[in-house]
Every structure is written in C-alpha cells, then in structure tokens.
Design a protein around this motif. Structure first.
Motif, PDB file in Angstrom:
ATOM      1  N   SER A  71       0.908  -1.273  -0.116  1.00  0.00           N
ATOM      2  CA  SER A  71       0.053  -0.097  -0.050  1.00  0.00           C
ATOM      3  C   SER A  71       0.888   1.441  -0.054  1.00  0.00           C
ATOM      4  CB  SER A  71      -0.930   0.142   1.149  1.00  0.00           C
ATOM      5  OG  SER A  71      -1.731   1.172   1.500  1.00  0.00           O
ATOM      6  N   ARG A  72       0.450   2.273  -0.679  1.00  0.00           N
ATOM      7  CA  ARG A  72       1.082   3.503  -0.865  1.00  0.00           C
ATOM      8  C   ARG A  72       0.380   4.899   0.072  1.00  0.00           C
ATOM      9  NH1 ARG A  72       3.977   4.609  -6.807  1.00  0.00           N
ATOM     10  NH2 ARG A  72       5.013   2.445  -6.587  1.00  0.00           N
ATOM     11  N   GLU A  73      -0.617   4.249   0.819  1.00  0.00           N
ATOM     12  CA  GLU A  73      -1.565   4.994   1.576  1.00  0.00           C
ATOM     13  C   GLU A  73      -0.729   5.507   2.693  1.00  0.00           C
ATOM     14  OE1 GLU A  73      -5.573   3.502   2.223  1.00  0.00           O
ATOM     15  OE2 GLU A  73      -5.583   2.991   0.184  1.00  0.00           O
ATOM     16  N   GLU A  74      -0.923   6.595   3.390  1.00  0.00           N
ATOM     17  CA  GLU A  74      -0.250   6.796   4.892  1.00  0.00           C
ATOM     18  C   GLU A  74      -0.639   5.999   5.680  1.00  0.00           C
ATOM     19  OE1 GLU A  74       0.193  10.858   7.502  1.00  0.00           O
ATOM     20  OE2 GLU A  74      -0.886  11.035   5.657  1.00  0.00           O
ATOM     21  N   ARG A  75      -2.260   5.710   5.814  1.00  0.00           N
ATOM     22  CA  ARG A  75      -2.719   4.415   6.827  1.00  0.00           C
ATOM     23  C   ARG A  75      -2.749   3.113   5.982  1.00  0.00           C
ATOM     24  NH1 ARG A  75      -7.233   7.644  10.533  1.00  0.00           N
ATOM     25  NH2 ARG A  75      -5.717   9.480  11.461  1.00  0.00           N
ATOM     26  N   ARG A  76      -1.973   2.476   6.063  1.00  0.00           N
ATOM     27  CA  ARG A  76      -1.909   1.272   5.412  1.00  0.00           C
ATOM     28  C   ARG A  76      -3.077   0.447   6.087  1.00  0.00           C
ATOM     29  NH1 ARG A  76       3.260  -0.059   2.916  1.00  0.00           N
ATOM     30  NH2 ARG A  76       4.790   1.727   3.146  1.00  0.00           N
ATOM     31  N   PRO A  77      -3.790  -0.223   4.867  1.00  0.00           N
ATOM     32  CA  PRO A  77      -4.946  -0.947   5.413  1.00  0.00           C
ATOM     33  C   PRO A  77      -4.317  -2.255   5.943  1.00  0.00           C
ATOM     34  CG  PRO A  77      -4.671  -1.403   2.903  1.00  0.00           C
ATOM     35  CD  PRO A  77      -3.735  -0.164   3.431  1.00  0.00           C
ATOM     36  N   GLY A  78      -5.140  -2.778   7.084  1.00  0.00           N
ATOM     37  CA  GLY A  78      -4.595  -3.977   7.658  1.00  0.00           C
ATOM     38  C   GLY A  78      -3.563  -4.047   8.387  1.00  0.00           C
ATOM     39  N   CYS A  79      -2.730  -3.010   8.741  1.00  0.00           N
ATOM     40  CA  CYS A  79      -1.542  -2.867   9.505  1.00  0.00           C
ATOM     41  C   CYS A  79      -1.770  -3.257  11.058  1.00  0.00           C
ATOM     42  CB  CYS A  79      -0.526  -1.671   9.272  1.00  0.00           C
ATOM     43  SG  CYS A  79      -1.645  -0.053  10.000  1.00  0.00           S
ATOM     44  N   LYS A  80      -2.861  -3.020  11.557  1.00  0.00           N
ATOM     45  CA  LYS A  80      -2.907  -3.235  12.949  1.00  0.00           C
ATOM     46  C   LYS A  80      -3.235  -4.753  13.214  1.00  0.00           C
ATOM     47  CE  LYS A  80      -4.581   1.300  14.223  1.00  0.00           C
ATOM     48  NZ  LYS A  80      -5.649   2.163  15.019  1.00  0.00           N
ATOM     49  N   VAL A  81      -4.062  -5.156  12.086  1.00  0.00           N
ATOM     50  CA  VAL A  81      -4.579  -6.675  12.306  1.00  0.00           C
ATOM     51  C   VAL A  81      -3.049  -7.641  12.126  1.00  0.00           C
ATOM     52  CG1 VAL A  81      -5.810  -8.645  11.127  1.00  0.00           C
ATOM     53  CG2 VAL A  81      -7.011  -6.181  11.439  1.00  0.00           C
ATOM     54  N   TYR A  82      -2.322  -7.137  11.191  1.00  0.00           N
ATOM     55  CA  TYR A  82      -1.032  -7.875  11.070  1.00  0.00           C
ATOM     56  C   TYR A  82      -0.322  -7.703  12.146  1.00  0.00           C
ATOM     57  CZ  TYR A  82       2.724  -9.834   8.439  1.00  0.00           C
ATOM     58  OH  TYR A  82       3.842 -10.687   7.876  1.00  0.00           O
ATOM     59  N   ALA A  83      -0.161  -6.659  12.676  1.00  0.00           N
ATOM     60  CA  ALA A  83       0.840  -6.591  14.107  1.00  0.00           C
ATOM     61  C   ALA A  83       0.176  -7.400  14.712  1.00  0.00           C
ATOM     62  CB  ALA A  83       0.823  -5.049  14.403  1.00  0.00           C
ATOM     63  N   ALA A  84      -1.084  -7.540  15.215  1.00  0.00           N
ATOM     64  CA  ALA A  84      -1.588  -8.134  16.238  1.00  0.00           C
ATOM     65  C   ALA A  84      -1.240 -10.039  15.737  1.00  0.00           C
ATOM     66  CB  ALA A  84      -3.025  -8.296  16.347  1.00  0.00           C
ATOM     67  N   ALA A  85      -1.318 -10.120  14.532  1.00  0.00           N
ATOM     68  CA  ALA A  85      -1.034 -11.681  13.823  1.00  0.00           C
ATOM     69  C   ALA A  85       0.338 -11.680  14.515  1.00  0.00           C
ATOM     70  CB  ALA A  85      -1.337 -11.680  12.694  1.00  0.00           C
ATOM     71  N   LEU A  86       1.384 -10.940  14.053  1.00  0.00           N
ATOM     72  CA  LEU A  86       2.827 -11.042  14.366  1.00  0.00           C
ATOM     73  C   LEU A  86       2.960 -11.496  15.815  1.00  0.00           C
ATOM     74  CD1 LEU A  86       4.126  -8.368  12.048  1.00  0.00           C
ATOM     75  CD2 LEU A  86       4.487 -10.998  11.834  1.00  0.00           C
ATOM     76  N   VAL A  87       2.459 -10.651  16.708  1.00  0.00           N
ATOM     77  CA  VAL A  87       2.537 -10.623  18.285  1.00  0.00           C
ATOM     78  C   VAL A  87       2.149 -11.958  18.822  1.00  0.00           C
ATOM     79  CG1 VAL A  87       2.243  -9.885  20.477  1.00  0.00           C
ATOM     80  CG2 VAL A  87       2.839  -8.343  18.607  1.00  0.00           C
ATOM     81  N   LEU A  88       0.840 -12.458  18.173  1.00  0.00           N
ATOM     82  CA  LEU A  88      -0.004 -13.542  19.000  1.00  0.00           C
ATOM     83  C   LEU A  88       0.496 -14.850  18.188  1.00  0.00           C
ATOM     84  CD1 LEU A  88      -3.351 -11.908  19.006  1.00  0.00           C
ATOM     85  CD2 LEU A  88      -1.909 -12.468  20.701  1.00  0.00           C
ATOM     86  N   MET A  89       1.212 -14.905  17.070  1.00  0.00           N
ATOM     87  CA  MET A  89       1.587 -16.046  16.513  1.00  0.00           C
ATOM     88  C   MET A  89       3.008 -16.249  16.503  1.00  0.00           C
ATOM     89  SD  MET A  89      -0.901 -16.091  12.975  1.00  0.00           S
ATOM     90  CE  MET A  89      -2.567 -15.849  13.427  1.00  0.00           C
TER      91      MET A  89
END
Length: 388
Positions: A71-89
């Motif tokens: 994504s080239r947007e300033e607020r990347r879509p799904g970044c919070k969900v992916y961060a949670a997946a990294l921490v929890l997995m």
C-alpha cells in the motif's frame, strides 16, 4: 535501458517492482524456519504447535500483510491486524521452539517497511522478547548475558530500521520527483504546442499581409491610375471595387490570426497586461493619440516587447523596467529600458533574441536600435511607420 520500456520505468519505481522478491524471500525464510523446527528434536506437541503458528502467520501475511506492504497510503490497510497476528503467532512460536527465531530475518525488514522506523522498532522489540526469553530459559543465562543479547538485538534492529527508513524516504522522494517531472513535461509540451500554434498563426498573418494584402492594394492603385488616364470605366471600377472587398477580407484574416493579447483589445492594453504580469515592476507610458496601427505593426511591437522583457528577466539582473509607446503622426515608437547590468550589443549581435527582433522589425519596414553598456542597463527602441 537495455530492453526496459521507459514508460513502464516511470510508471513503477524500482522499490515497488521489488515486492515479488520480498514475497519470495519471506517464503524461503519461512519454509527454512519450519524445516529447522521440524528437525529440532523438540517434544512432538511443542513442535507441532510451533509449526502450526508459523503456518498461520504465513496465511496472515498472504491475506493481510502483503496488502499492507504494497500500500502507498499513509494509513496502510490491515496494518493493525497484521501487527496483532505477528505478536500472537510469532512470539508464542519462539517460546515453544527457540529455533523459530530465525524467522526474524524475514520479519524485520517487513516490519520496518510496513510500520516505519519508530513503530517498527517497538514491534521488533516485542518480537525479540519471545526469542530472548526462551534462550534465557534454555541456557540458564544470567542477567549479564541476557542484557547483552537484548543490547545486540536492539542495536541490530536500530541499524536495520535506519537503513530501511532511508530507503523508504528516498523512494518517496523519487516518486515525488518522477510525478513532478511528468507533470512539468506535460506542461512544457502543452506550452510548446501553444507556442507553435501561435508562431504558425503569426507566420500566416505576416505572409498574408506581405503577399495577398499588398497585392490587392497594388491592384486598387493600378486600377485608379488606369482610370485616371482613360477616364471613368465600368470594368476598371469593378476591378477596383472587387480588389477593395478582397483587401478587407484579407485584413480580417490577418486580424483573426493576430496574437490573443491583441484580440482582447488595443496594443496599449496588451502592453499594460504584459507589464502587469511581469516579474519586475514595469512603468508604462503611452503618449500621443492612440489609434490602430494595423495588425502587422501591432504584432511586431507586441513581440518585441515580449522578447525584450524575457531578455531582461533572463539576463539583465534588473530591479525595474520602463516601457513607452508613442504615437506620432506617421510612425509609432516603442521603447523598453531597464536598470540592469547592461551588455555590449556588438558582442552579442546574435544573442539575446536581437537578431530575431531586428529581422521582424526590418521586415515590417521599421528600425530597431539597441543602446547599452556595462553597468548602464539597456534600451531597446523600435520605430515603425504607421502604414506597416
């Protein structure tokens, strides 16, 4: 370019086209991590759980992480969900099987590319915690060794954050410059096209004035001279009337092809607009009784004024300009003077647009004079007969 399409090279920057390689790198590291975990000789339950978490993490990357990464947007879509997946997995996987920490080789660049330097650094510290904690438990390391491991992890992560942050900033600047260059190129192309159209219109107007209009004028004069010798004659009168009508049509064509600045008003008004739009202060004086000079003469005077002001802007280093338009009984005089650094007119006879201006003025039957000297500014003076 060796086979690279320039259009595609502008449309996609190198960083964006490298994302498939990041996908392949992530897949290879993940497969290697799973293989190492399977061969580590851990208890079957812990081993299976760690491998399952890595597989779930790969699915999270495919569904969410790849989109956030690209994504080239300033607020990347799904970044919070992916961060949670990294921490929890990933963190539990490193606790269950310390060998899975080798996956950080793929996650570290990815984290900084998605989350930036500051947030990426915090997330990396969380991801390091599982690997450091499990290493402490497995080795029975003391506080000193633990602190050293944490320090090494922090330094390495910080260096990587700095490197990727600079690459990202350079990529954004490059994309901005490419966009700006493309926009500027489009504007220049449009200006060039408009300039070409105006130049062709002016050339046609000048050619019509110098050939067809002059020809009809000559026919009228010859018909009048013949009628003066042989007396009133119906055919000569018809020739003269037809020539006058066609001369009027020709002059209408010349006026229609004149520069738009003259189409919106008189020569004096066009010069006032030109002075008002100039980058430096321009004092304009109009003397004498204003009257139409003819399309050809007005076009010449306007072009000389435009070229002179352009030369002042590019070469003179002036603080102000003075311009004068004087209407005399049988001629019009245009003067443009500046208080710039001046130059030697004889030394630059082919420069500063002087040759083009002189040719234009002489073709219209007028005279052009240039007076200047080092530190004395410059004066351009044009005198055109009113019949030009």
């Amino acid at each position: 370019m060796n086979g690279v399409d320039p259009v595609m090279a502008r449309a996609e920057d190198v960083w964006y086209r490298s994302y498939p390689f990041w996908d392949a790198y992530f897949a290879l590291v993940l497969v290697g991590t799973i293989a190492a975990t399977a061969a580590d000789g851990l208890p079957p339950g812990r081993q299976a759980a760690a491998i399952l978490l890595l597989v779930l993490l790969s699915l999270a990357y495919v569904r969410v992480g790849r989109k956030a990464l690209r994504s080239r947007e300033e607020r990347r879509p799904g970044c919070k969900v992916y961060a949670a997946a990294l921490v929890l997995m990933f963190v539990p996987a490193t606790v269950l099987a310390p060998v899975t920490s080798m996956g950080l080789a793929a996650l570290a660049p990815q984290v900084y590319m998605v989350y930036g330097t500051a947030r990426g650094f915090v997330l990396m510290m969380v991801l390091f915690s599982g690997a450091i904690g499990s290493a402490m438990v497995a080795s029975g390391a003391g506080v000193t060794l633990t602190l050293m491991m944490m320090l090494v992890g922090i330094v390495c992560s910080g260096l990587l954050a700095t490197f990727i942050g600079r690459l990202s900033a350079q990529n954004r600047e490059r994309a901005r410059l490419i966009e700006e260059l493309d926009r500027t190129r489009g504007e220049l192309a449009e200006l060039s096209r408009e300039a070409g159209v105006l130049a062709e219109r002016e050339r046609l107007a000048r050619d019509i004035h110098d050939t067809i209009a002059q020809g009809f004028t000559s026919i009228v004069m010859l018909a009048q001279a013949a009628e003066a010798e042989v007396g009133p004659n119906r055919h000569l009168d018809l020739v003269a009337r037809t020539a006058r009508e066609n001369l009027a049509e020709t002059r209408g064509l010349v006026a229609a092809l004149a520069p738009p600045a003259l189409a919106e008003g008189s020569l004096a008004e066009a010069l006032r607009r030109l002075a008002a739009d100039f980058a430096l202060p321009v004092d304009l004086d109009v003397e004498g009784e204003q009257r139409p000079l003819g399309p050809a003469a007005e076009v010449v005077l306007l072009r000389v004024a435009q070229e002179s002001l352009a030369n002042v802007r590019k070469h003179a280093g002036a603080r102000s300009v003075w311009m004068s338009l004087e209407f005399a009984a049988d001629a019009a005089r245009l003067t443009i003077a500046d208080d710039g650094r001046g130059f030697d007119p004889a030394a630059v006879a082919s420069g500063f647009g002087l040759r083009g201006m002189r040719g234009r003025v002489e073709q219209a039957g007028g005279d052009l004079a240039v007076r200047s000297g080092a530190g004395e500014g410059a004066v351009v003076e044009v005198v055109l007969p009113c019949s030009a």
